[in-house]
Design a protein around this motif. Sequence first.
Motif, PDB file in Angstrom:
ATOM      1  N   SER A 135       0.833  -1.207   0.000  1.00  0.00           N
ATOM      2  CA  SER A 135       0.000   0.000   0.000  1.00  0.00           C
ATOM      3  C   SER A 135       0.864   1.251   0.000  1.00  0.00           C
ATOM      4  O   SER A 135       0.622   2.196  -0.760  1.00  0.00           O
ATOM      5  CB  SER A 135      -0.918   0.003   1.229  1.00  0.00           C
ATOM      6  N   ARG A 138       2.707   1.852  -3.435  1.00  0.00           N
ATOM      7  CA  ARG A 138       1.885   2.454  -4.488  1.00  0.00           C
ATOM      8  C   ARG A 138       1.605   3.923  -4.204  1.00  0.00           C
ATOM      9  O   ARG A 138       1.637   4.759  -5.110  1.00  0.00           O
ATOM     10  CB  ARG A 138       0.569   1.683  -4.608  1.00  0.00           C
ATOM     11  N   PHE A 139       1.337   4.222  -2.942  1.00  0.00           N
ATOM     12  CA  PHE A 139       1.039   5.607  -2.582  1.00  0.00           C
ATOM     13  C   PHE A 139       2.240   6.504  -2.850  1.00  0.00           C
ATOM     14  O   PHE A 139       2.121   7.545  -3.503  1.00  0.00           O
ATOM     15  CB  PHE A 139       0.631   5.673  -1.111  1.00  0.00           C
ATOM     16  N   ASN A 191       2.992   6.896  -6.618  1.00  0.00           N
ATOM     17  CA  ASN A 191       2.086   7.847  -7.285  1.00  0.00           C
ATOM     18  C   ASN A 191       2.393   9.287  -6.882  1.00  0.00           C
ATOM     19  O   ASN A 191       2.348  10.200  -7.713  1.00  0.00           O
ATOM     20  CB  ASN A 191       0.637   7.515  -6.936  1.00  0.00           C
ATOM     21  N   GLU A 209      -6.279  -1.574  -3.969  1.00  0.00           N
ATOM     22  CA  GLU A 209      -5.305  -0.493  -4.147  1.00  0.00           C
ATOM     23  C   GLU A 209      -5.660   0.669  -3.227  1.00  0.00           C
ATOM     24  O   GLU A 209      -6.830   1.027  -3.088  1.00  0.00           O
ATOM     25  CB  GLU A 209      -5.298  -0.030  -5.600  1.00  0.00           C
ATOM     26  N   ASP A 248      -4.877   4.423  -3.211  1.00  0.00           N
ATOM     27  CA  ASP A 248      -4.319   5.479  -4.057  1.00  0.00           C
ATOM     28  C   ASP A 248      -4.191   6.771  -3.251  1.00  0.00           C
ATOM     29  O   ASP A 248      -4.473   6.810  -2.050  1.00  0.00           O
ATOM     30  CB  ASP A 248      -5.226   5.692  -5.270  1.00  0.00           C
ATOM     31  N   ILE A 249      -3.780   7.852  -3.917  1.00  0.00           N
ATOM     32  CA  ILE A 249      -3.582   9.125  -3.235  1.00  0.00           C
ATOM     33  C   ILE A 249      -4.899   9.664  -2.689  1.00  0.00           C
ATOM     34  O   ILE A 249      -4.960  10.159  -1.555  1.00  0.00           O
ATOM     35  CB  ILE A 249      -2.955  10.152  -4.198  1.00  0.00           C
ATOM     36  N   THR A 296      -9.523   4.606  -2.215  1.00  0.00           N
ATOM     37  CA  THR A 296      -9.178   3.196  -2.033  1.00  0.00           C
ATOM     38  C   THR A 296     -10.125   2.357  -2.876  1.00  0.00           C
ATOM     39  O   THR A 296     -11.333   2.593  -2.869  1.00  0.00           O
ATOM     40  CB  THR A 296      -9.288   2.796  -0.553  1.00  0.00           C
ATOM     41  N   LYS A 297      -9.582   1.382  -3.591  1.00  0.00           N
ATOM     42  CA  LYS A 297     -10.390   0.536  -4.469  1.00  0.00           C
ATOM     43  C   LYS A 297     -10.613  -0.824  -3.806  1.00  0.00           C
ATOM     44  O   LYS A 297      -9.661  -1.481  -3.388  1.00  0.00           O
ATOM     45  CB  LYS A 297      -9.708   0.366  -5.825  1.00  0.00           C
TER      46      LYS A 297
END
Length: 281
Positions: free
Chosen positions: A64, A67-68, A71, A148, A150-151, A154-155
């Motif tokens: 996590s 990825r953050f 990005n 995922e 993300d910035i 959340t998916k």
Amino acid sequence: MNNLEFNEVQQHWDKFLSSAIAWAPRIITAVISALLIYLIGSWIIRLVKRMIDKAFERRQMDVSLQRFLSNLISWVLNILLFIVVVTQLGVQTSAFVAIIGAAGLAIGLALQGSLSNFAGGILILLLKPFRVGDYISSSADVSGTVNEIDIFNTKLTTPQNQQVVVPNGVLSNSSITNYTELGTRRTWFDIGVAYNADLRKAKMILMDVIQNNEFAFKEPKPQVVVTELGDSAINLSIRVTASNENFWTMQEQLIIDCKEALDGAGIEIPFPQRDIHIRNT
């Protein structure tokens, strides 16, 4: 138009053409330079991003957080590249900074929700209430497996194989139930038996079913507890622990086997019913 005015217009037009011809090479050079800077900069950003991703993997950083940060770094580098390209086109840095500041204030006021989501994403990654791969549910009435972080959002993937995109601000301000974190889950369902049933015998039968289940843990100890005198039945609660990957299989097996065992022992599992008495007055 008289000859004097015509001559003045002709002079201005000649000056404009002369200036355009003089400046054309500079403009063309600036555009070509900006284009080259953009292409080379984009290639460098992709290269840097791959190097950073490999460095994160070598350090075995949380997926996590990987990825953050990846990005976030990509966003920052692209913004810097944009500033360099615009500056190369002749925009003054001081003026550009002033424009960016004013635009930033306007965008900040317009995108308060997005900034809240950004802050929520940072909180999620720092506090780690869940990670990629965890199955969660929240008080915001969303649940699923985290794919995922993300910035800004959340998916999640639901059990029905639907993707849910949840703003990080909502998740960071919600109560989160993480079903994966501890590695095990405890089933908690009720089976009703008739009021005339022998409860001790029913409990013993259900406990035998639990002990014969291949996925049921011995510790913590399974339980069969009388929980309620219901309207149509006495409820017995089945409480058994299994690993996350075997939880649903175990629960299904227990429900089937408990039903068959009670039927075989002649213990009725009643359904809701209502008796109506009619009196003649």
